[in-house]
Design a protein around this motif. Structure first.
Motif, mmCIF file in Angstrom:
data_model
loop_
_atom_site.group_PDB
_atom_site.id
_atom_site.type_symbol
_atom_site.label_atom_id
_atom_site.label_comp_id
_atom_site.label_asym_id
_atom_site.label_seq_id
_atom_site.Cartn_x
_atom_site.Cartn_y
_atom_site.Cartn_z
ATOM 1 N N GLY A 33 0.816 -1.219 0.000
ATOM 2 C CA GLY A 33 0.000 0.000 0.000
ATOM 3 C C GLY A 33 0.845 1.262 0.000
ATOM 4 O O GLY A 33 0.537 2.234 -0.709
ATOM 5 N N SER A 34 1.901 1.255 0.771
ATOM 6 C CA SER A 34 2.802 2.405 0.829
ATOM 7 C C SER A 34 3.487 2.625 -0.524
ATOM 8 O O SER A 34 3.622 3.754 -0.992
ATOM 9 N N CYS A 35 3.916 1.532 -1.164
ATOM 10 C CA CYS A 35 4.549 1.645 -2.481
ATOM 11 C C CYS A 35 3.539 2.099 -3.540
ATOM 12 O O CYS A 35 3.893 2.863 -4.446
ATOM 13 N N ARG A 36 2.307 1.645 -3.419
ATOM 14 C CA ARG A 36 1.262 2.066 -4.358
ATOM 15 C C ARG A 36 1.073 3.579 -4.292
ATOM 16 O O ARG A 36 0.982 4.254 -5.319
ATOM 17 N N LYS A 37 1.048 4.093 -3.084
ATOM 18 C CA LYS A 37 0.848 5.531 -2.900
ATOM 19 C C LYS A 37 1.983 6.326 -3.547
ATOM 20 O O LYS A 37 1.747 7.296 -4.264
ATOM 21 N N PRO A 44 -8.522 0.459 -9.479
ATOM 22 C CA PRO A 44 -8.342 -0.954 -9.175
ATOM 23 C C PRO A 44 -7.150 -1.583 -9.885
ATOM 24 O O PRO A 44 -7.058 -2.802 -9.956
ATOM 25 N N HIS A 45 -6.246 -0.798 -10.422
ATOM 26 C CA HIS A 45 -5.120 -1.355 -11.175
ATOM 27 C C HIS A 45 -4.186 -2.126 -10.242
ATOM 28 O O HIS A 45 -3.738 -1.600 -9.232
ATOM 29 N N SER A 46 -3.895 -3.351 -10.638
ATOM 30 C CA SER A 46 -3.048 -4.208 -9.807
ATOM 31 C C SER A 46 -1.571 -3.879 -9.950
ATOM 32 O O SER A 46 -0.804 -4.056 -9.008
ATOM 33 N N TYR A 47 -1.167 -3.442 -11.112
ATOM 34 C CA TYR A 47 0.240 -3.178 -11.375
ATOM 35 C C TYR A 47 0.394 -1.888 -12.173
ATOM 36 O O TYR A 47 -0.524 -1.466 -12.871
#
Length: 149
Positions: A33-37, A44-47
């Protein structure tokens, strides 16, 4: 009727199988989650896309975190089960091997996400988790399973 008697020291098996492994799952989720931010990859993109990765190193790191987490989720349920089953006959071995699996998965996560090696090759730092997982499977099937037949 089948009765299952758990050994006196089965609590350590439970601590690994139903404690440490789920806690590691929460850690994986938090890191992902932190890296996604940081990568700014919206749900909803997974990658992140290849283009996003080329433009933003954080996107590549997010992909590595996401893949490490997915790999963990692919392997954790069976490892939890193998730990609990193997612990019925071999509680000390199941605890030690299960704890080794958790440690190797931590190295796998760290290497995948934070090593800076291209294409997530840092994951090999903890790649030996497969040996621990195989050992737990073996103790479950050949150790405990044969007693049930």
């Amino acid at each position: 009727m089948v009765s299952i008697t758990v050994p006196n020291n089965y609590g350590a098996v439970i601590a690994v199988g139903l404690g440490a492994i789920p806690v590691l799952s929460f850690i994986h989720g938090g890191i992902t989650g932190s890296c996604r931010k940081k990568a700014q990859v919206p749900y909803p993109h997974s990658y992140a896309t290849v283009e996003q990765c080329k433009a933003n190193p954080s996107a590549e790191q997010f992909n590595c975190a996401q893949r490490a987490h997915a790999n963990f989720l692919e392997n954790a349920p069976q490892t939890m089960l193998f730990t609990l089953v193997a612990g019925l006959k071999y509680p000390e071995y199941a605890t030690a091997i299960g704890a080794t699996w958790v440690a190797m998965r931590c190295l796998f996560l760290y290497g995948y996400v934070y090593s800076g090696k291209p294409q997530g090759k840092g994951r090999m730092m903890g790649g030996f988790f497969w040996l621990a997982q195989g050992a737990l499977w073996g103790l479950s099937v050949f150790g405990v399973g044969r007693d049930l037949l």
